[in-house]
Design a protein around this motif. Structure first.
Motif, PDB file in Angstrom:
ATOM      1  N   VAL A 129       0.836  -1.203   0.000  1.00 54.24           N
ATOM      2  CA  VAL A 129       0.000   0.000   0.000  1.00 54.24           C
ATOM      3  C   VAL A 129       0.871   1.254   0.000  1.00 54.24           C
ATOM      4  N   GLY A 130       1.909   1.265   0.841  1.00 55.23           N
ATOM      5  CA  GLY A 130       2.773   2.433   0.935  1.00 55.23           C
ATOM      6  C   GLY A 130       3.483   2.735  -0.373  1.00 55.23           C
ATOM      7  N   LEU A 131       4.039   1.716  -1.023  1.00 57.69           N
ATOM      8  CA  LEU A 131       4.755   1.934  -2.270  1.00 57.69           C
ATOM      9  C   LEU A 131       3.807   2.325  -3.402  1.00 57.69           C
ATOM     10  N   LEU A 132       2.643   1.679  -3.449  1.00 57.89           N
ATOM     11  CA  LEU A 132       1.673   2.043  -4.483  1.00 57.89           C
ATOM     12  C   LEU A 132       1.253   3.501  -4.354  1.00 57.89           C
ATOM     13  N   LEU A 133       1.005   3.920  -3.114  1.00 56.69           N
ATOM     14  CA  LEU A 133       0.543   5.283  -2.882  1.00 56.69           C
ATOM     15  C   LEU A 133       1.660   6.301  -3.070  1.00 56.69           C
ATOM     16  N   ALA A 134       2.769   6.108  -2.338  1.00 59.86           N
ATOM     17  CA  ALA A 134       3.809   7.130  -2.286  1.00 59.86           C
ATOM     18  C   ALA A 134       4.659   7.183  -3.558  1.00 59.86           C
ATOM     19  N   GLN A 135       5.009   6.019  -4.099  1.00 63.58           N
ATOM     20  CA  GLN A 135       5.872   5.995  -5.281  1.00 63.58           C
ATOM     21  C   GLN A 135       5.054   5.891  -6.566  1.00 63.58           C
ATOM     22  N   GLY A 136       4.118   4.932  -6.593  1.00 65.33           N
ATOM     23  CA  GLY A 136       3.383   4.684  -7.824  1.00 65.33           C
ATOM     24  C   GLY A 136       2.407   5.782  -8.199  1.00 65.33           C
ATOM     25  N   LEU A 137       1.638   6.280  -7.223  1.00 62.61           N
ATOM     26  CA  LEU A 137       0.595   7.262  -7.525  1.00 62.61           C
ATOM     27  C   LEU A 137       1.048   8.708  -7.326  1.00 62.61           C
ATOM     28  N   LEU A 140       4.099   2.799 -11.954  1.00 60.67           N
ATOM     29  CA  LEU A 140       3.150   1.685 -11.942  1.00 60.67           C
ATOM     30  C   LEU A 140       3.097   0.922 -13.263  1.00 60.67           C
ATOM     31  N   THR A 141       3.411   1.576 -14.353  1.00 57.87           N
ATOM     32  CA  THR A 141       3.340   0.913 -15.651  1.00 57.87           C
ATOM     33  C   THR A 141       4.632   0.175 -16.007  1.00 57.87           C
ATOM     34  N   ASP A 142       5.621   0.232 -15.134  1.00 64.13           N
ATOM     35  CA  ASP A 142       6.904  -0.426 -15.396  1.00 64.13           C
ATOM     36  C   ASP A 142       6.939  -1.812 -14.745  1.00 64.13           C
ATOM     37  N   ALA A 143       7.376  -2.800 -15.503  1.00 60.42           N
ATOM     38  CA  ALA A 143       7.530  -4.144 -14.938  1.00 60.42           C
ATOM     39  C   ALA A 143       8.505  -4.128 -13.770  1.00 60.42           C
ATOM     40  N   PHE A 185       8.873  -1.964 -11.436  1.00 62.16           N
ATOM     41  CA  PHE A 185       8.204  -1.586 -10.186  1.00 62.16           C
ATOM     42  C   PHE A 185       7.649  -2.822  -9.485  1.00 62.16           C
ATOM     43  N   TRP A 186       6.927  -3.661 -10.231  1.00 64.34           N
ATOM     44  CA  TRP A 186       6.262  -4.824  -9.638  1.00 64.34           C
ATOM     45  C   TRP A 186       7.242  -5.945  -9.335  1.00 64.34           C
ATOM     46  N   SER A 187       8.186  -6.180 -10.223  1.00 66.29           N
ATOM     47  CA  SER A 187       9.147  -7.263 -10.003  1.00 66.29           C
ATOM     48  C   SER A 187      10.036  -6.985  -8.801  1.00 66.29           C
ATOM     49  N   SER A 188      10.484  -5.749  -8.660  1.00 62.73           N
ATOM     50  CA  SER A 188      11.330  -5.411  -7.515  1.00 62.73           C
ATOM     51  C   SER A 188      10.537  -5.463  -6.220  1.00 62.73           C
ATOM     52  N   LEU A 189       9.242  -5.132  -6.281  1.00 56.46           N
ATOM     53  CA  LEU A 189       8.389  -5.238  -5.102  1.00 56.46           C
ATOM     54  C   LEU A 189       8.284  -6.693  -4.654  1.00 56.46           C
ATOM     55  N   VAL A 190       8.079  -7.585  -5.610  1.00 57.45           N
ATOM     56  CA  VAL A 190       7.997  -9.019  -5.289  1.00 57.45           C
ATOM     57  C   VAL A 190       9.303  -9.503  -4.656  1.00 57.45           C
TER      58      VAL A 190
END
Length: 237
Positions: A113-121, A191-194, A196-201
């Protein structure tokens, strides 16, 4: 960029590894493949729960679901070893893994939630992203401990004190490693970069590995009780 925040003696040895990892993690095919693997892992988890482990409490079913969503087959392996009612015997390692999984499920949700909000959005600066993500991780992690304690009749102030005492070391280690590695790899990603999600995982699983020895020590020395033996749940059922 997070790399500039590192001192030169530390940044230079890390840079080749960071560059190579970023190249691999930025590949969309890898991300799509991982999503498929996670979906299969979640399906196996819920097949096993419905078929063999209905005795598990609802909270632990939710914990294991989040763990497998975060870490795919790795999370499923942890569940199989430490979380099923069919385990042959309980042990310190299994209790440590269950305690880490419990912490991981809440803190991981806060990190996402924090990364989606603060970095992604919002696209905040790195320092603010770290601060917001840590705040959500602590909030979610404490809530997952305070809530069950209050359901058992513990008053709010005591539950908060117990959660702070027992969970702070593992949450701190987990999030320093998880948030630090995520920002090191993908501080500029959106958010549209792979990436972002891969490094989060990847960062989530690294956080679990870092927090496991801490939880093992906390259980070993009685700071945390560890989650209930699932084999006893199966016997009572």
């Amino acid at each position: 960029m997070i790399g500039h925040a590192l001192s030169p003696p530390l940044a230079q040895p890390l840079e080749p590894v960071r560059t190579e990892l970023r190249t691999v993690l930025a590949e969309p095919t890898l991300l799509f493949g991982w999503v498929a693997v996670v979906a299969c892992s979640v399906a196996v988890l819920w097949w096993d729960i419905r078929r063999h482990n209905r005795a598990l409490p609802s909270m632990m079913k939710g914990v294991w679901s989040l763990v497998v969503c975060y870490s795919g087959p790795f999370g499923l392996a942890v569940y199989w070893y430490a979380g099923r009612t069919q385990i042959s015997r309980d042990s310190l390692w299994r209790r440590g893994l269950r305690s880490t999984a419990h912490c991981y499920s809440g803190c991981g949700a806060g990190e996402v939630v924090g990364l989606l909000l603060a970095q992604g959005l919002l696209g905040l600066a790195v320092g603010w992203v770290a601060a917001v993500t840590f705040g959500f991780a602590y909030t979610f992690g404490y809530a997952l401990t305070v809530g069950p304690l209050m359901q058992e009749g513990v008053n709010f102030s005591t539950a908060i004190r117990d959660a702070f005492y027992s969970e702070t070391p593992s949450i701190t280690v987990m999030e320093v490693v998880a948030v630090g590695s995520d920002l090191l790899l993908a501080a500029e990603a959106g958010l549209t970069d792979a990436l972002f999600w891969s490094s989060l995982v990847l960062s989530l699983s690294l956080g679990f590995l870092a927090a496991f020895p801490v939880n093992l020590a906390l259980v070993r020395f009685g700071v945390k009780e560890g989650m209930e033996n699932p084999a006893e749940m199966g016997q009572s059922a």
